[in-house]
Design a protein around this motif. Structure first.
Motif, mmCIF file in Angstrom:
data_model
loop_
_atom_site.group_PDB
_atom_site.id
_atom_site.type_symbol
_atom_site.label_atom_id
_atom_site.label_comp_id
_atom_site.label_asym_id
_atom_site.label_seq_id
_atom_site.Cartn_x
_atom_site.Cartn_y
_atom_site.Cartn_z
ATOM 1 N N ASP A 84 37.900 16.884 -16.548
ATOM 2 C CA ASP A 84 39.023 17.516 -16.552
ATOM 3 C C ASP A 84 39.185 18.643 -16.136
ATOM 4 O O ASP A 84 38.319 19.634 -16.073
ATOM 5 C CB ASP A 84 40.263 16.780 -17.236
ATOM 6 C CG ASP A 84 40.371 17.599 -18.391
ATOM 7 O OD1 ASP A 84 39.283 18.541 -18.384
ATOM 8 O OD2 ASP A 84 40.383 16.812 -19.816
ATOM 9 N N GLY B 66 40.557 18.308 -11.367
ATOM 10 C CA GLY B 66 39.340 17.595 -11.924
ATOM 11 C C GLY B 66 38.238 17.512 -11.407
ATOM 12 O O GLY B 66 38.445 17.592 -9.731
ATOM 13 N N THR C 238 45.770 17.638 -17.605
ATOM 14 C CA THR C 238 44.994 18.720 -15.839
ATOM 15 C C THR C 238 45.556 18.343 -14.907
ATOM 16 O O THR C 238 45.013 17.562 -14.235
ATOM 17 C CB THR C 238 43.950 19.240 -16.209
ATOM 18 O OG1 THR C 238 42.885 18.860 -16.050
ATOM 19 C CG2 THR C 238 43.714 19.253 -18.077
ATOM 20 N N LEU D 68 45.063 12.147 -15.305
ATOM 21 C CA LEU D 68 44.325 13.555 -16.284
ATOM 22 C C LEU D 68 45.551 14.191 -16.439
ATOM 23 O O LEU D 68 46.620 13.904 -16.474
ATOM 24 C CB LEU D 68 44.125 14.257 -14.781
ATOM 25 C CG LEU D 68 42.553 13.985 -13.973
ATOM 26 C CD1 LEU D 68 42.220 14.925 -13.105
ATOM 27 C CD2 LEU D 68 40.967 14.015 -14.853
#
Length: 130
Positions: free
Chosen positions: A56, A95, A92, A90
């Motif tokens: 990530d 990634g 975030t 994810l």
């Protein structure tokens, strides 16, 4: 589109952000990726297993291993292809993913076919590498 070839096995990946499955306020970003596996070699092969390395945007690594892909262990003769679409959540907005497929020939020889490293990015979000 990202592409790798190992021993005549071509793996092409096309990722995309799935906005309708994502919730940025809850740090959930969902990505889909379509994989096409083509046998450009002379021997029949079977995809036996997969190994993914998912990183990530914070640098956290997750490894995923399992039999086949999307519940199948396709057999590909020379010139044949198999495509599937799967997904990856994810925490975030960006990634990377990469990995290998364990392939087996008709005579029982196994080898690792590379899955190219590819980027998972939410459009219009600045990428920060850690």
């Amino acid at each position: 589109m990202y592409k790798a070839e190992t021993r005549g096995i071509s793996v092409t990946v096309t990722p995309r952000f799935v906005e309708e499955e994502s919730s940025p306020d809850e740090s959930r970003y969902f990505f889909a990726y379509t994989v096409e596996i083509t046998n450009n070699g002379r021997d029949k092969v079977q995809l036996r297993s997969r190994h993914w390395r998912i990183v990530d945007g914070r640098g956290a690594l997750q490894e995923v291993r399992g039999a086949g892909v999307v519940g199948k262990q396709p057999v590909l003769g020379p010139g044949e292809s198999f495509s599937y679409t799967s997904g990856c959540p994810l925490p975030t907005p960006n990634g990377t993913m990469e990995g290998t497929y364990t392939m087996a020939t008709a005579d029982g020889e196994s080898f690792e076919a590379a899955i190219p490293a590819f980027s998972l990015d939410v459009p219009h979000v600045r990428r920060v590498m850690h």
